[in-house]
Motif scaffolding. Structure first.
Motif, PDB file in Angstrom:
ATOM      1  N   ALA A 147      42.028  34.537  56.526  1.00 39.35           N
ATOM      2  CA  ALA A 147      42.539  33.349  56.207  1.00 39.35           C
ATOM      3  C   ALA A 147      42.518  33.481  54.446  1.00 39.35           C
ATOM      4  O   ALA A 147      43.630  33.048  54.171  1.00 39.35           O
ATOM      5  CB  ALA A 147      40.208  33.113  56.608  1.00 39.35           C
ATOM      6  N   VAL A 148      42.279  34.328  54.260  1.00 42.21           N
ATOM      7  CA  VAL A 148      42.554  34.764  52.543  1.00 42.21           C
ATOM      8  C   VAL A 148      44.112  35.037  52.517  1.00 42.21           C
ATOM      9  O   VAL A 148      45.138  34.225  51.460  1.00 42.21           O
ATOM     10  CB  VAL A 148      41.789  36.031  52.191  1.00 42.21           C
ATOM     11  CG1 VAL A 148      42.042  36.174  50.672  1.00 42.21           C
ATOM     12  CG2 VAL A 148      39.991  35.319  51.604  1.00 42.21           C
TER      13      VAL A 148
ATOM     14  N   GLU B 205      50.925  32.621  49.362  1.00 39.67           N
ATOM     15  CA  GLU B 205      51.908  31.935  49.271  1.00 39.67           C
ATOM     16  C   GLU B 205      51.948  31.270  48.138  1.00 39.67           C
ATOM     17  O   GLU B 205      52.820  30.756  47.061  1.00 39.67           O
ATOM     18  CB  GLU B 205      52.776  31.543  50.576  1.00 39.67           C
ATOM     19  CG  GLU B 205      52.823  31.939  51.894  1.00 39.67           C
ATOM     20  CD  GLU B 205      53.967  33.581  51.355  1.00 39.67           C
ATOM     21  OE1 GLU B 205      55.090  32.614  50.613  1.00 39.67           O
ATOM     22  OE2 GLU B 205      54.071  34.030  51.956  1.00 39.67           O
ATOM     23  N   VAL B 206      50.428  30.359  48.291  1.00 35.28           N
ATOM     24  CA  VAL B 206      50.040  29.030  47.082  1.00 35.28           C
ATOM     25  C   VAL B 206      50.578  30.378  45.679  1.00 35.28           C
ATOM     26  O   VAL B 206      50.181  30.428  44.775  1.00 35.28           O
ATOM     27  CB  VAL B 206      48.665  29.146  47.779  1.00 35.28           C
ATOM     28  CG1 VAL B 206      47.798  28.400  46.258  1.00 35.28           C
ATOM     29  CG2 VAL B 206      49.215  27.906  48.252  1.00 35.28           C
TER      30      VAL B 206
ATOM     31  N   GLY C  37      52.001  34.741  39.572  1.00 33.46           N
ATOM     32  CA  GLY C  37      52.425  35.124  41.094  1.00 33.46           C
ATOM     33  C   GLY C  37      50.947  35.827  41.495  1.00 33.46           C
ATOM     34  O   GLY C  37      49.975  35.496  41.105  1.00 33.46           O
ATOM     35  N   GLU C  38      50.905  36.083  42.911  1.00 32.84           N
ATOM     36  CA  GLU C  38      50.416  36.856  43.075  1.00 32.84           C
ATOM     37  C   GLU C  38      49.807  38.139  42.677  1.00 32.84           C
ATOM     38  O   GLU C  38      48.334  38.769  43.313  1.00 32.84           O
ATOM     39  CB  GLU C  38      50.842  37.277  44.923  1.00 32.84           C
ATOM     40  CG  GLU C  38      51.482  38.491  45.357  1.00 32.84           C
ATOM     41  CD  GLU C  38      51.303  38.808  46.497  1.00 32.84           C
ATOM     42  OE1 GLU C  38      52.351  37.922  46.693  1.00 32.84           O
ATOM     43  OE2 GLU C  38      51.499  39.740  46.619  1.00 32.84           O
TER      44      GLU C  38
ATOM     45  N   ALA D  50      45.992  42.982  44.589  1.00 32.67           N
ATOM     46  CA  ALA D  50      46.180  43.926  45.217  1.00 32.67           C
ATOM     47  C   ALA D  50      46.447  43.738  46.376  1.00 32.67           C
ATOM     48  O   ALA D  50      46.674  44.491  47.578  1.00 32.67           O
ATOM     49  CB  ALA D  50      46.423  44.749  44.619  1.00 32.67           C
ATOM     50  N   ILE D  51      45.160  42.631  47.229  1.00 28.65           N
ATOM     51  CA  ILE D  51      44.302  43.233  48.179  1.00 28.65           C
ATOM     52  C   ILE D  51      45.377  41.949  49.488  1.00 28.65           C
ATOM     53  O   ILE D  51      45.054  42.471  50.685  1.00 28.65           O
ATOM     54  CB  ILE D  51      42.814  41.422  47.815  1.00 28.65           C
ATOM     55  CG1 ILE D  51      42.419  41.389  49.321  1.00 28.65           C
ATOM     56  CG2 ILE D  51      43.435  40.061  47.557  1.00 28.65           C
ATOM     57  CD1 ILE D  51      41.612  42.686  49.551  1.00 28.65           C
ATOM     58  N   PHE D  52      45.992  41.069  48.728  1.00 34.10           N
ATOM     59  CA  PHE D  52      47.010  40.558  49.698  1.00 34.10           C
ATOM     60  C   PHE D  52      47.908  41.714  50.010  1.00 34.10           C
ATOM     61  O   PHE D  52      48.290  41.687  51.609  1.00 34.10           O
ATOM     62  CB  PHE D  52      47.933  39.975  49.298  1.00 34.10           C
ATOM     63  CG  PHE D  52      48.095  38.842  48.447  1.00 34.10           C
ATOM     64  CD1 PHE D  52      46.673  37.130  49.752  1.00 34.10           C
ATOM     65  CD2 PHE D  52      47.201  38.189  47.415  1.00 34.10           C
ATOM     66  CE1 PHE D  52      45.975  36.620  48.887  1.00 34.10           C
ATOM     67  CE2 PHE D  52      46.710  37.441  46.874  1.00 34.10           C
ATOM     68  CZ  PHE D  52      46.050  35.820  47.796  1.00 34.10           C
TER      69      PHE D  52
END
Ligand code: G1P
Length: 215
Positions: free
Chosen positions: A24-25, A30-31, A38-39, A138-140
Motif C-alpha cells: 500500500a505504501v 509516484e505521488v 522527489g521520492e 529510501a523505503i520505496f
C-alpha cells in the motif's frame, strides 16, 4: 465550500489488490516522486485505525501529539521513527515488534531489529509498533525488493528492517492512550472517551449510560 483545509493538496491513490501494508505504501511512490523534493524526501504514514488520544496523556506535559513529536525528532536530529508501546507478551503476534539498542525509556532508542507478528516465544521484546511512522524515501526502493512475509503480504515492517543498518530509525514511546479502532470494542471506547470529555455531550451521555447500565 471545500472540506479541504487551505494550502493542502490532496491526492488519492487506490491499492488495486490487498497485497499488504508495505505494498500500500509502495503504491504512493509516484505521488511522492511528483513532489518538489522527489521520492527521497522524508514522509509520514498514519494508520487511522490506531487512534491516539494525546489529550489523555496525564503526566506527559510537553507532548504536541504523537506524530508531531516524531516530526520534531526528525527536524532536531535527522532520525526517523516509529511509534511503539508495550503490549502483553501473548499479543506480539498482532503487531510489528521491535528490538532496541537498549531498553532505556527516556529518549527514543535506535532500533536494531524488527519482526512482523512474531509468536510470543520468538518476539525480541514486547514493544509493539502502532500506526505512526516517519520514514525516509529510501523505503520505496527497499519495499520494491521485499518478498511476501507474514500472512503472505508485502510487509512495511520488512522494508523498514532492511533499512535499519544504514538509517537511524528510533522507537518513539508516545504519550497518550491508543485505541485499536480496527476492533469494534476499541472503536466504541474511543468514541466514548472523547464524548465523555466533550462539554456538550458529556452530561447527557453520562445520564444515558447510567440508565442503560441500571437495566
Ligand atoms: C500493521 C503493521 C504492524 C503494526 C500494526 C499497528 O498491522 O503491519 O506492524 O504493528 O499495523 O496497528 P495490521 O494491524 O494491519 O495487521
Amino acid at each position: 465550500h471545500s472540506a479541504t483545509p487551505e494550502g493542502l493538496q490532496l491526492s488519492v491513490v487506490y491499492q488495486p489488490q490487498a497485497l499488504g501494508l508495505g505494498h500500500a505504501v509502495l503504491c504512493a511512490r509516484e505521488v511522492l516522486a511528483a513532489m518538489p523534493e522527489g521520492e527521497e524526501q522524508t514522509f509520514a504514514v498514519m494508520l487511522p485505525d490506531d487512534f491516539i488520544d494525546a489529550a489523555a496523556a496525564a503526566g506527559h506535559a510537553g507532548s504536541a501529539g504523537c506524530l508531531a513529536d516524531m516530526v520534531a525528532l526528525h527536524e532536531a536530529t535527522g532520525a526517523w521513527s516509529l511509534a511503539v508501546e508495550e503490549v502483553p507478551r501473548e499479543q506480539t503476534d498482532k503487531y510489528g515488534v521491535v528490538s532496541l539498542t537498549s531498553q532505556a525509556t527516556d529518549a527514543p532508542e535506535r532500533m536494531v531489529a524488527m519482526v512482523e507478528k512474531p509468536k510470543p516465544a520468538d518476539a525480541p521484546s514486547n514493544l509493539a509498533v502502532v500506526g505512526r511512522y516517519v520514514l525516509p524515501g529510501a523505503i520505496f526502493a527497499a519495499l520494491a525488493e521485499v518478498k511476501p512475509g507474514a500472512g503472505g503480504e508485502i510487509q512495511l515492517t520488512d522494508g523498514i528492517a532492511a533499512l535499519l543498518a544504514s538509517h537511524d530509525i528510533r522507537a518513539h514511546r508516545f504519550a497518550g492512550v491508543r485505541y485499536d479502532c480496527g476492533s469494534k470494542l476499541g472503536y466504541a471506547k474511543a468514541n466514548m472517551a472523547l464524548a465523555l470529555r466533550d462539554p456538550v455531550m458529556a452530561e447527557p451521555l453520562k445520564a444515558w449510560l447510567k440508565a442503560e447500565m441500571a437495566l
